[in-house]
Design a protein around this motif. Structure first.
Motif, short mmCIF file in Angstrom:
data_model
loop_
_atom_site.label_atom_id
_atom_site.label_comp_id
_atom_site.label_asym_id
_atom_site.label_seq_id
_atom_site.Cartn_x
_atom_site.Cartn_y
_atom_site.Cartn_z
N UNK A 128 2.50 -3.24 -6.31
CA UNK A 128 1.59 -2.44 -7.13
C UNK A 128 0.14 -2.64 -6.68
N UNK A 129 -0.15 -3.84 -6.18
CA UNK A 129 -1.49 -4.10 -5.63
C UNK A 129 -1.74 -3.21 -4.41
N UNK A 130 -0.71 -3.05 -3.58
CA UNK A 130 -0.85 -2.18 -2.40
C UNK A 130 -1.08 -0.73 -2.83
N UNK A 131 -0.34 -0.30 -3.85
CA UNK A 131 -0.51 1.08 -4.34
C UNK A 131 -1.97 1.28 -4.77
N UNK A 137 -7.46 3.45 -3.89
CA UNK A 137 -8.91 3.23 -3.76
C UNK A 137 -9.41 3.70 -2.40
N UNK A 138 -8.67 3.37 -1.37
CA UNK A 138 -9.07 3.76 -0.01
C UNK A 138 -9.10 5.29 0.14
N UNK A 146 5.47 1.24 -0.69
CA UNK A 146 5.20 0.19 -1.70
C UNK A 146 5.79 0.57 -3.05
N UNK A 147 5.64 1.86 -3.40
CA UNK A 147 6.14 2.32 -4.71
C UNK A 147 7.67 2.19 -4.76
N UNK A 154 -4.29 9.19 7.67
CA UNK A 154 -4.07 9.59 6.28
C UNK A 154 -2.57 9.56 5.96
N UNK A 155 -1.79 10.06 6.89
CA UNK A 155 -0.34 10.09 6.64
C UNK A 155 0.19 8.66 6.51
N UNK A 156 -0.34 7.75 7.32
CA UNK A 156 0.12 6.36 7.25
C UNK A 156 -0.21 5.74 5.89
N UNK A 157 -1.38 6.07 5.35
CA UNK A 157 -1.73 5.52 4.03
C UNK A 157 -0.83 6.12 2.95
N UNK A 158 -0.67 7.45 3.02
CA UNK A 158 0.13 8.13 1.99
C UNK A 158 1.59 7.66 2.03
#
Ligand code: GSF
Length: 202
Positions: A128-131, A136-137, A103-104, A93-97
């Motif tokens: 922005x696509x990655x954000x 979504x994930x 990306x931002x 979760x931390x890696x996604x956040x």
């Protein structure tokens, strides 16, 4: 312990929220990483905030290392579970956040270029696509649950709320609260904790 931070950094906020939840005192030193800053570079050769100066004059970075260190300092409110499976779930979760924040920040830097060209616009769209994919994930993974992992607040919830708060601050046009209802519910619940209120970037 001294934390070199900047008010708007989502990674530094994650560290500050963790410290507050753990009832650990940090001396805050506001440091702009975009200006020449030899003190920051001495503590973190990457020249990024956050960086933590310990009492024995050694330093820690980046935010993931710092939060793990702080969590281990006291048994008060463990934010990273000891159980290996849950621990890895929290780190994921931390890696996604954090990745969403990466990306931002890249999109923001590219957007600020005075000489924006086609490749800048492509890069902004790519980030922005990655954000959007990360949102979504996280929405899918969270589903109906109150906490990202297990039944208590962990580093996962802290990292997610800091990332979402950063989007609200820097990318209000994304308006994720209107499209990602599980995340909006999660944010309403957790970002109202005193530790988040005390670290509000605005
Ligand atoms: C990211 C830190 C970072 O990018 C972490 O600590 O988790 N993976 C690292 N910090 C930004 C400031 S920010 O949060 O907006 C930074 O210091 N950038 C300066 C630079 O030279 O990239």
């Amino acid at each position: 312990m001294k934390l070199l931070h900047s008010h708007t950094s989502p990674y530094a906020r994650k560290v500050r929220v963790v410290a507050a939840e753990k009832k650990l005192e940090l001396e805050l030193v506001e440091s702009d990483p975009w200006l020449p800053n030899p003190t920051l570079v001495r503590l973190n050769p990457l020249g990024k905030v956050p960086a933590l100066l310990l009492d024995d004059d050694t330093s820690l970075f980046d935010s993931r290392v710092i939060v793990e260190y702080l969590d281990g300092l006291s048994p008060v409110h463990r934010l990273i579970p000891e159980n290996s499976r849950e621990r890895i779930a929290v780190k994921r979760w931390e890696a996604i956040a954090d990745g969403l924040c990466d990306a931002a920040i890249l999109a923001r830097l590219e957007n600020a270029r005075p000489d924006k060209n086609d490749s800048s616009h492509k890069q902004i769209a790519r980030q922005r696509g990655k954000i959007s994919d990360c949102l979504d994930e996280m929405e899918r993974e969270l589903g109906e649950r109150e906490f990202c992992v297990g039944n208590v607040l962990t580093l996962a919830d802290v990292a997610v709320a800091c990332a979402l708060g950063y989007l609200k601050l820097r990318f209000p046009d994304i308006n994720w609260e209107a499209t990602h209802h599980a995340l909006a519910r999660h944010y309403r619940k957790h970002a109202t904790r005193p530790s988040f209120r005390a670290t509000e970037p605005a």
